[in-house]
Design an enzyme around this catalytic site. Structure first.
Site, mmCIF file in Angstrom:
data_model
loop_
_atom_site.group_PDB
_atom_site.id
_atom_site.type_symbol
_atom_site.label_atom_id
_atom_site.label_comp_id
_atom_site.label_asym_id
_atom_site.label_seq_id
_atom_site.Cartn_x
_atom_site.Cartn_y
_atom_site.Cartn_z
ATOM 1 N N ALA A 73 0.809 -1.221 0.000
ATOM 2 C CA ALA A 73 0.000 0.000 0.000
ATOM 3 C C ALA A 73 0.841 1.270 0.000
ATOM 4 O O ALA A 73 0.422 2.287 -0.548
ATOM 5 C CB ALA A 73 -0.953 0.002 1.192
ATOM 6 N N THR A 74 2.019 1.220 0.598
ATOM 7 C CA THR A 74 2.860 2.418 0.558
ATOM 8 C C THR A 74 3.127 2.821 -0.886
ATOM 9 O O THR A 74 2.999 3.995 -1.262
ATOM 10 C CB THR A 74 4.184 2.179 1.318
ATOM 11 O OG1 THR A 74 3.877 1.907 2.682
ATOM 12 C CG2 THR A 74 5.096 3.394 1.243
ATOM 13 N N ASN A 153 -5.605 3.295 11.123
ATOM 14 C CA ASN A 153 -4.792 2.169 11.581
ATOM 15 C C ASN A 153 -4.481 2.221 13.071
ATOM 16 O O ASN A 153 -4.082 1.226 13.654
ATOM 17 C CB ASN A 153 -3.491 2.086 10.782
ATOM 18 C CG ASN A 153 -2.803 3.420 10.662
ATOM 19 O OD1 ASN A 153 -3.354 4.367 10.085
ATOM 20 N ND2 ASN A 153 -1.617 3.523 11.226
ATOM 21 N N GLN A 183 -7.013 -0.767 5.979
ATOM 22 C CA GLN A 183 -7.476 -1.370 7.239
ATOM 23 C C GLN A 183 -8.941 -1.802 7.187
ATOM 24 O O GLN A 183 -9.406 -2.501 8.096
ATOM 25 C CB GLN A 183 -7.260 -0.402 8.409
ATOM 26 C CG GLN A 183 -5.805 -0.121 8.737
ATOM 27 C CD GLN A 183 -5.111 -1.282 9.462
ATOM 28 O OE1 GLN A 183 -5.743 -2.243 9.913
ATOM 29 N NE2 GLN A 183 -3.806 -1.203 9.557
ATOM 30 N N ALA A 204 -1.914 -6.767 0.869
ATOM 31 C CA ALA A 204 -2.259 -8.148 1.224
ATOM 32 C C ALA A 204 -1.983 -8.474 2.692
ATOM 33 O O ALA A 204 -2.734 -9.212 3.318
ATOM 34 C CB ALA A 204 -1.479 -9.122 0.334
ATOM 35 N N HIS A 205 -0.903 -7.896 3.252
ATOM 36 C CA HIS A 205 -0.449 -8.403 4.561
ATOM 37 C C HIS A 205 -1.298 -7.930 5.731
ATOM 38 O O HIS A 205 -1.069 -8.343 6.868
ATOM 39 C CB HIS A 205 1.039 -8.088 4.788
ATOM 40 C CG HIS A 205 1.366 -6.686 5.165
ATOM 41 N ND1 HIS A 205 1.641 -6.327 6.463
ATOM 42 C CD2 HIS A 205 1.474 -5.558 4.442
ATOM 43 C CE1 HIS A 205 1.929 -5.025 6.498
ATOM 44 N NE2 HIS A 205 1.828 -4.540 5.284
ATOM 45 N N THR A 243 8.718 -7.150 -13.153
ATOM 46 C CA THR A 243 8.187 -8.506 -13.208
ATOM 47 C C THR A 243 7.242 -8.762 -12.042
ATOM 48 O O THR A 243 7.576 -8.446 -10.892
ATOM 49 C CB THR A 243 9.353 -9.512 -13.177
ATOM 50 O OG1 THR A 243 10.188 -9.252 -14.309
ATOM 51 C CG2 THR A 243 8.864 -10.943 -13.224
ATOM 52 N N CYS A 330 7.999 4.640 20.675
ATOM 53 C CA CYS A 330 9.222 4.451 21.452
ATOM 54 C C CYS A 330 10.442 4.280 20.558
ATOM 55 O O CYS A 330 11.561 4.172 21.041
ATOM 56 C CB CYS A 330 9.092 3.229 22.356
ATOM 57 S SG CYS A 330 7.690 3.348 23.460
HETATM 58 C C1 LIG Z 1 -0.087 -0.729 6.761
HETATM 59 C C2 LIG Z 1 -0.744 0.482 6.193
HETATM 60 C C3 LIG Z 1 -0.246 1.102 5.040
HETATM 61 C C4 LIG Z 1 1.027 0.651 4.360
HETATM 62 O O1 LIG Z 1 0.885 -0.600 3.753
HETATM 63 P P1 LIG Z 1 2.188 -1.443 3.324
HETATM 64 O O2 LIG Z 1 1.645 -2.506 2.446
HETATM 65 O O3 LIG Z 1 2.764 -1.974 4.589
HETATM 66 O O4 LIG Z 1 3.101 -0.535 2.600
HETATM 67 C C5 LIG Z 1 -0.938 2.186 4.550
HETATM 68 N N1 LIG Z 1 -2.037 2.643 5.147
HETATM 69 C C6 LIG Z 1 -2.549 2.075 6.259
HETATM 70 C C7 LIG Z 1 -3.786 2.628 6.868
HETATM 71 C C8 LIG Z 1 -1.906 0.974 6.824
HETATM 72 O O5 LIG Z 1 -2.403 0.440 7.933
#
Ligand SMILES: *Cc1c(COP(=O)(O)O)cnc(C)c1O
Length: 387
Positions: A73-74, A153, A183, A204-205, A243, A330
């Protein structure tokens, strides 16, 4: 490994075993490059990617060909904001977003500011929510993008994203609307179909898929043109060369398919565990604040602050038993409280004691009871010690 109970599902989720099973053949016998057109290895990989696109679209709506596959997502967010801003600069140089967005949004905006774009950061109310009118009021004739997340998040609050998109279009039809839907995807009903959204980022994660793969949904009618961040072989309709990570994409698709099929059963189960966690801690300890609106909140999120304890001592006391996140970052020596909590007006000393519980698919009722006991015990010890 008998580690602490995992309740940090906003940071990442474990890969669902069914997702891993689906991925494995694509590391071994089905290793082909999805762009290889001249043999069966390539065709097999391409077909698997096409199935995954259907599964992803099955979760968020839209067509399978609207998706640009990314590394997460980044990257999706960077492509959406920078790609659109650079592409539509002739229309204007103004962007509207919210102070509590993820850093991927805020830092992309900051980078655009250095290129001469102007950014307005809307402040949510003390409940963490923004209203459609609040966003629309900042949109002008030179605003080219409004970016608002679906679910936060840290505090889990759910923005009225469809009403926000509609309100933006009423003011300026050509202003694009981007949503960081990371989220919310797979946790709450969400669809680009029938919405006024133009760009949607997911990964995905956060939904029991692998790390390192995400997608940007890009509206095709009317067509949106993005200036790519990564140039090369012209993959993903020229918007993202490189790719394709076939095993990851297969896992992403499978994770979306499972989420779409199981969300209706899973959400109430997780919401009930969240309710029990709050009730158990509140009954056993008292002096508890819920940060952000409890009603409009994703089922698995509980963000609490605790009266009469030191935040660091509390986190230390519970962290052997449960993996959670703290509202005090932290990581840096400065111990700055969370900018999200600050933006909704949580006083610094309360932000310092905040804990984010992120419940997920693999948590159980027994784990919730264990964590309640752990937190109550730690609070009692620390409060006794402090008084
Ligand atoms: C985790 C997160 C991202 C970033 O996603 P990545 O796949 O880890 O780069 C962006 N926005 C929100 C709200 C997230 O929780």
């Amino acid at each position: 490994m008998a580690g602490p109970i995992y309740m940090d599902n906003h940071a990442t989720t474990s890969v669902d075993p069914r997702v891993l099973d689906a991925m494995l053949p694509y590391f071994s016998e089905r290793f082909g490059n999805a762009a290889s057109r001249s043999h069966a290895y390539g065709w097999m990989a391409e077909e698997a990617v096409d199935v995954a696109r259907e599964q992803i679209a099955g979760l968020i709506g839209g067509g399978p060909r609207d998706l640009v596959i990314t590394s997460g997502a980044t990257e999706s967010i960077n492509l959406a904001l920078k790609g659109a801003a650079r592409s539509y600069r002739s229309r204007g140089e103004h962007i509207v977003t919210v102070a509590t967005e993820h850093k991927a949004v805020l830092d992309s905006c900051k980078a655009l500011t250095r290129d001469g774009f102007r950014v307005t950061y809307v402040s949510p109310g003390s409940d963490g929510l923004v209203t459609p009118d609040q966003i629309a009021a900042e949109v002008g004739s030179d605003t080219i993008i409004a970016s608002v997340m679906h679910v936060n998040n840290e505090i889990g609050v759910v923005q009225p994203i469809e009403d926000i998109a509609a309100a933006v279009k009423r003011v300026n039809e050509s202003c694009l609307v981007h949503c960081d839907a990371v989220q919310g995807a797979g946790k709450l009903p969400f669809s680009v179909d029938g919405s006024h959204l133009d760009l949607v980022s997911i990964t995905a994660h956060k939904l029991y898929g692998p790390k390192g793969v995400g997608a940007l949904w890009v509206r095709r009618r009317p067509r949106i043109r993005l200036i790519p961040l990564i140039d090369g072989g012209g993959h993903e309709r020229g918007m993202r060369s490189g790719t394709l990570a076939v095993p990851n994409i297969v896992g992403f698709g499978k994770a979306c398919e499972i989420a779409a099929a199981e969300m209706a059963d899973e959400a109430p189960r997780i919401r009930a565990m969240r309710g029990r966690l709050l009730e158990g801690i509140r009954d056993g300890a008292g002096g508890i604040f819920v940060n952000g609106c409890l009603e409009h909140r994703v089922p698995g999120n509980l963000n609490l602050s605790f009266e009469g304890v030191d935040g660091e001592a509390l986190l230390l006391a519970v962290s052997k038993g449960v993996a959670v996140s703290s509202g005090a970052a932290c990581s840096s020596a400065s111990r700055e409280p969370s900018y999200v909590l600050r933006a909704i007006g949580v006083p610094d000393e309360r932000a310092h004691t905040s804990i984010r519980f992120g419940l997920g698919r693999f948590n159980t009722g027994d784990q919730v009871e264990e964590v309640i006991e752990l937190v109550i015990g730690a609070l009692a010890r620390l409060r006794r010690g402090a008084s």
